[in-house]
Design an enzyme around this catalytic site. Structure first.
Site, short mmCIF file in Angstrom:
data_model
loop_
_atom_site.label_atom_id
_atom_site.label_comp_id
_atom_site.label_asym_id
_atom_site.label_seq_id
_atom_site.Cartn_x
_atom_site.Cartn_y
_atom_site.Cartn_z
N ASN A 23 0.80 -1.23 0.00
CA ASN A 23 0.00 0.00 0.00
C ASN A 23 0.83 1.28 0.00
O ASN A 23 0.31 2.37 -0.21
CB ASN A 23 -0.99 -0.02 1.18
N ARG A 91 -8.48 -1.47 -7.83
CA ARG A 91 -9.09 -0.24 -7.34
C ARG A 91 -8.05 0.84 -7.03
O ARG A 91 -8.27 2.03 -7.27
CB ARG A 91 -9.89 -0.60 -6.08
N CYS A 115 -16.62 -3.07 -4.10
CA CYS A 115 -15.91 -4.35 -4.15
C CYS A 115 -16.40 -5.18 -2.99
O CYS A 115 -17.26 -4.76 -2.23
CB CYS A 115 -14.41 -4.14 -4.14
N ARG A 120 -17.15 1.43 -2.12
CA ARG A 120 -15.87 2.13 -1.99
C ARG A 120 -15.93 3.44 -2.78
O ARG A 120 -15.39 3.55 -3.87
CB ARG A 120 -14.72 1.26 -2.48
N PRO A 121 -16.60 4.45 -2.21
CA PRO A 121 -16.75 5.72 -2.94
C PRO A 121 -15.42 6.46 -3.07
O PRO A 121 -14.46 6.17 -2.35
CB PRO A 121 -17.71 6.52 -2.06
N ASP A 123 -15.70 10.00 -3.41
CA ASP A 123 -16.18 11.38 -3.31
C ASP A 123 -15.16 12.31 -2.63
O ASP A 123 -15.00 13.47 -3.01
CB ASP A 123 -17.53 11.42 -2.54
N LEU A 124 -14.43 11.79 -1.65
CA LEU A 124 -13.49 12.66 -0.93
C LEU A 124 -12.27 12.99 -1.79
O LEU A 124 -11.74 14.10 -1.73
CB LEU A 124 -13.05 12.00 0.39
N ASP A 307 -7.13 -3.76 7.85
CA ASP A 307 -6.45 -4.79 7.05
C ASP A 307 -5.92 -5.96 7.88
O ASP A 307 -5.41 -6.93 7.32
CB ASP A 307 -5.31 -4.17 6.24
N ILE A 329 -14.43 0.78 9.70
CA ILE A 329 -13.96 1.41 8.45
C ILE A 329 -14.72 0.84 7.24
O ILE A 329 -15.23 1.60 6.42
CB ILE A 329 -12.44 1.24 8.31
N ARG A 399 -2.44 -10.96 -4.98
CA ARG A 399 -2.55 -9.50 -5.15
C ARG A 399 -1.72 -8.77 -4.10
O ARG A 399 -1.24 -7.67 -4.37
CB ARG A 399 -4.01 -9.07 -4.93
N1 EPU Z 1 -14.30 6.68 1.83
C1 EPU Z 1 -15.30 7.56 1.49
N2 EPU Z 1 -15.08 8.41 0.44
C2 EPU Z 1 -13.92 8.40 -0.27
C3 EPU Z 1 -12.90 7.50 0.09
C4 EPU Z 1 -13.13 6.65 1.15
O1 EPU Z 1 -16.36 7.59 2.12
O2 EPU Z 1 -13.79 9.21 -1.19
C5 EPU Z 1 -14.52 5.76 2.95
C6 EPU Z 1 -14.37 4.30 2.56
O3 EPU Z 1 -15.56 3.78 2.01
C7 EPU Z 1 -14.00 3.66 3.87
C8 EPU Z 1 -13.12 4.73 4.53
O4 EPU Z 1 -13.46 5.96 3.88
O5 EPU Z 1 -15.16 3.49 4.65
C9 EPU Z 1 -11.63 4.50 4.41
O6 EPU Z 1 -11.29 4.22 3.05
P1 EPU Z 1 -9.91 4.67 2.42
O7 EPU Z 1 -10.16 5.68 1.37
O8 EPU Z 1 -8.94 5.02 3.49
O9 EPU Z 1 -9.44 3.33 1.69
P2 EPU Z 1 -8.48 3.26 0.44
O10 EPU Z 1 -7.56 4.40 0.49
O11 EPU Z 1 -9.26 3.05 -0.77
C10 EPU Z 1 -6.54 1.93 1.59
C11 EPU Z 1 -5.89 0.59 1.43
C12 EPU Z 1 -6.84 -0.50 1.91
C13 EPU Z 1 -7.20 -0.22 3.36
C14 EPU Z 1 -7.80 1.18 3.51
C15 EPU Z 1 -8.10 1.57 4.95
C16 EPU Z 1 -4.43 0.91 -0.45
C17 EPU Z 1 -4.07 0.56 -1.85
N3 EPU Z 1 -5.56 0.38 0.03
O12 EPU Z 1 -7.70 1.92 0.75
O13 EPU Z 1 -6.12 -1.71 1.83
O14 EPU Z 1 -8.12 -1.18 3.83
O15 EPU Z 1 -6.89 2.15 2.96
O16 EPU Z 1 -6.95 1.54 5.71
O17 EPU Z 1 -3.70 1.62 0.21
C18 EPU Z 1 -5.82 -4.02 1.56
O18 EPU Z 1 -4.60 -3.81 1.49
O19 EPU Z 1 -6.30 -5.16 1.70
C19 EPU Z 1 -6.75 -2.89 1.51
C20 EPU Z 1 -8.03 -3.03 1.20
#
Ligand code: EPU
Length: 420
Positions: A23, A91, A115, A120-121, A123-124, A307, A329, A399
């Site tokens: 990550n 993603r 997924c 997994r929005p 929007d932020l 995770d 989360i 992966r």
């Molecule tokens: N969220 C929103 N809006 C957004 C983005 C996120 O509401 O625009 C919500 C998500 O739905 C979730 C929370 O915010 O409820 C946290 O999501 P985050 O954006 O932090 O997740 P991510 O950045 O897409 C990364 C890791 C994930 C890990 C999460 C949380 C990478 C490539 N992926 O995902 O890793 O679970 O942070 O720590 O860095 C994994 O390695 O198995 C994995 C899924």
């Protein structure tokens, strides 16, 4: 398609080297798009996700070479359209959006779907880029980001209803480093992977303060230059091996780690009764004859990571008494529960909380991997179970875990990967 056949009941012992963080690697590789000069990234794990990222960078016009764990990337001339066929496979490819917007003032990336771990929005991510002055349009499943005028730094809050966003913070930080003025991200993700990305950007000439906290301040610069960086160790891989050591180990040491990144994990293991010994760059777990159940809640760093939730669910199945896990989360991230139940686990799932009563023995069964961490949980449960377990859909594990089966075999596990 491959499956893993795991013989349960062997005891694990020895040392295992931890790979570079998946990550961290993904956004760091994407960040190389921010300069025309060559970037050299070391300790990139050999995973299908990092290979997808490499292909995406090539499709965007970068020259990429890989020699074992080192990647050379030169993004002299790049285009702004990320290819749908590759982006849909991973993603995390959304993290090319920030660097493309920062360098070219436009990006087209396909909108990621939900997924198996939930909705997994993004929007932020989009809100952050809009704050900087970009406009966002959706059409035909693609997100088009464009800024007619140069982007401008500002103060924003990226906190969402489930807390901070890791890749959203990464995207905005990567766009902001080339944005005139000061950008302040409040409610930023403080994960070590975000801090690692910031360290790489700083080596490229970016001005960033506060990464690793929830307030990041970025002073835009005109351009970035090439840099070399070594990716941090994968704390989730390390945590997964520590749980293996708890479930069926007689002394397992994870080497080449940053113990501080795993405090949230080792604290729970210690409270449950396992012995934890830490050096500057290793952690050893020793067995416990009478482990106690635990109660944990997943939250953004420095709290317990989502995770590691599935792996601790597998551990709880083997500890006498009651444990509970609340997932704040990704509240639906419990795909492993039904498969663990097929192995004899006693889990009561209600909304975002699993209550787990340890059982004397789990029994081997054919099970289906559904996502990366759920798959790891099934392998961990299989190591403890009586008899043999077939874990299907192994591509989920490939992966995110570099040579998981070989590394476990190095500790004494008995398992075989075969074509299904
Ligand atoms: N969220 C929103 N809006 C957004 C983005 C996120 O509401 O625009 C919500 C998500 O739905 C979730 C929370 O915010 O409820 C946290 O999501 P985050 O954006 O932090 O997740 P991510 O950045 O897409 C990364 C890791 C994930 C890990 C999460 C949380 C990478 C490539 N992926 O995902 O890793 O679970 O942070 O720590 O860095 C994994 O390695 O198995 C994995 C899924």
């Amino acid at each position: 398609m491959q499956k893993l056949i795991v013989q349960g009941g062997t005891r694990l012992q020895g040392k295992v080297n931890i790979s570079g963080s998946k990550n961290s690697s993904l956004p760091i590789l994407a960040a190389a798009l921010l300069t025309k000069e060559e970037c050299i990234i070391h300790h990139v794990p050999d995973l299908s996700d990092t290979n997808y990222m490499l292909q995406i960078l090539r499709e965007l016009g970068a020259e990429v070479e890989r020699a074992s764990g080192t990647m050379h990337i030169k993004a002299e001339k790049i285009i702004s359209d990320a290819p749908y066929d590759l982006v849909r496979k991973m993603r995390a490819s959304i993290c090319v959006m920030g660097p493309l917007t920062g360098r070219l003032r436009k990006a087209t990336v396909s909108m990621p779907g939900g997924c198996v771990i939930g909705d997994r929005p993004v929007d932020l991510h989009l809100k952050g880029l809009e704050y900087l002055g970009a406009t966002v349009n959706m059409d035909g499943g693609n997100l088009h980001i464009e800024a007619k005028k140069p982007l401008k730094g500002c103060t924003m809050n990226l906190q969402g209803k489930f807390g901070s966003t890791v890749l959203g913070t990464d995207n905005v930080m990567m766009a902001a480093v080339l944005t005139k003025g000061t950008t302040i991200i409040e409610g930023a993700a403080a994960e070590p992977e975000v801090e690692d990305l910031a360290h790489f950007l700083i080596k490229m000439g970016a001005k960033i303060e506060g990464a690793g906290t929830t307030r990041i301040v970025i002073e835009g610069v005109k351009e970035l230059h090439g840099a070399q960086h070594t990716v941090i160790p994968d704390r989730i891989e390390a945590g997964t091996f520590l749980v293996a050591g708890a479930i069926c180990g007689d002394g397992v040491t994870v080497k080449r780690v940053i113990p501080a990144h795993l405090k949230n994990v080792t604290d729970i293991l210690t409270a449950s009764g396992y012995g934890i010994t830490t050096t500057k760059d290793s952690i050893t777990i020793t067995s416990c004859a009478t482990p106690k159940g635990f109660h944990l809640t997943t939250r953004p760093y420095p709290a317990f990571p989502t995770d590691m939730q599935a792996q601790f669910c597998a551990l709880a199945c083997t500890i006498p008494g009651l444990s509970s896990i609340k997932e704040t989360i990704f509240p639906q991230r419990f795909m492993h529960v039904s498969e663990l139940k097929r192995m004899g686990a006693n889990i009561d799932l209600e909304g975002d909380t699993a209550r787990i009563t340890g059982v004397e023995t789990l029994s081997g069964a054919p099970v289906m991997a559904s996502d990366l961490r759920a798959s790891a949980a099934l392998v961990l449960a299989a190591l403890h179970a009586k008899g043999s377990t077939e874990v299907h859909r192994l591509y989920h594990i490939d992966r995110g875990y570099e040579h998981l089966d070989e590394k476990l075999a190095g500790l004494g596990a008995v398992m075989e990967r075969i074509s299904a």
